[in-house]
Design a protein around this motif. Structure first.
Motif, PDB file in Angstrom:
ATOM      1  N   GLU A 113       0.829  -1.207   0.000  1.00 23.56           N
ATOM      2  CA  GLU A 113       0.000   0.000   0.000  1.00 23.56           C
ATOM      3  C   GLU A 113       0.865   1.259   0.000  1.00 23.56           C
ATOM      4  O   GLU A 113       0.650   2.175  -0.789  1.00 23.56           O
ATOM      5  CB  GLU A 113      -0.919   0.020   1.217  1.00 23.56           C
ATOM      6  N   GLN A 114       1.862   1.297   0.875  1.00 23.79           N
ATOM      7  CA  GLN A 114       2.730   2.462   0.959  1.00 23.79           C
ATOM      8  C   GLN A 114       3.593   2.609  -0.286  1.00 23.79           C
ATOM      9  O   GLN A 114       3.832   3.717  -0.762  1.00 23.79           O
ATOM     10  CB  GLN A 114       3.627   2.378   2.200  1.00 23.79           C
ATOM     11  N   SER A 158       0.010   4.998  -1.033  1.00 24.18           N
ATOM     12  CA  SER A 158      -1.032   5.104   0.002  1.00 24.18           C
ATOM     13  C   SER A 158      -2.300   5.726  -0.571  1.00 24.18           C
ATOM     14  O   SER A 158      -2.849   6.691  -0.037  1.00 24.18           O
ATOM     15  CB  SER A 158      -0.527   5.904   1.200  1.00 24.18           C
TER      16      SER A 158
END
Length: 191
Positions: free
Chosen positions: A37-38, A42
């Motif tokens: 995700e990061q 994000s």
């Protein structure tokens, strides 16, 4: 001289492959596996799965019916992000803060939280303190015609406690939830 240039070029090519290709690919691969995700920015998705922004970057919301993030000296542009570099003694900074405070002030609410009138160092801080988010509830409730306690519950649902530091509220996530809860909030106000 050729004896010196050939090894130098070989070392240059080898180091370019290691530091310019192999290392970035390895770091990207580890990041994608460990923190997907990061590593992908994000991204914040709306209820339909469309990308609405990043949880790491503030964005401007037009209108009194939305929670507002901290002001941005760079007009929320990611390329030219940064602070205004105005010193606290600069009259232009004091004038801007004064105007913003007058615009945001509401009778009976007390002083405007500093986060709502001062920029962050990057100009793109996506978070507010819960107190700064709550300060905006009366204005939003009036603009949307919904009960303030509904907005209070929404803010409370979006309070995050980071590993280090005080509790925060992500303004983008809060506004997306507000947009998704438009029908729910309307039903709460009807008899």
């Amino acid at each position: 001289m050729l004896k010196q240039i050939r090894p130098a070029l070989s070392v240059l090519a080898f180091m370019t492959l290691i530091t310019g290709v192999a290392y970035p690919l390895a770091v990207t691969g580890v990041a994608q596996l460990a923190f997907p995700e990061q590593a992908n920015g994000s991204l914040v998705l709306d209820g339909k799965g469309a990308v609405r922004g990043s949880a790491l970057l503030a964005q401007n919301f037009e209108g009194v019916e939305w929670f507002q993030p901290r002001p941005s000296a760079a007009a929320f542009a990611t390329v030219s992000s940064g602070a205004s570099n105005l010193a606290p003694s600069n009259p232009a900074l004091a004038e801007r803060i004064g105007k913003d405070a007058q615009r945001l002030a509401r009778e009976g609410q007390g002083p405007v939280p500093m986060q709502l009138v001062t920029t962050s160092a990057s100009g793109l801080d996506p978070h507010l303190s819960p107190a700064a988010a709550r300060f905006q509830i009366a204005r939003i409730a009036e603009a949307r015609g919904i009960p303030a306690d509904s907005l209070e519950r929404l803010v409370e649902q979006h309070v995050e406690q980071p590993l280090v530091g005080p509790a925060v509220v992500n303004v983008l996530a809060l506004n997306l939830a507000l947009a998704d809860n438009r029908a729910i909030a309307f039903h709460e106000t009807t008899p």
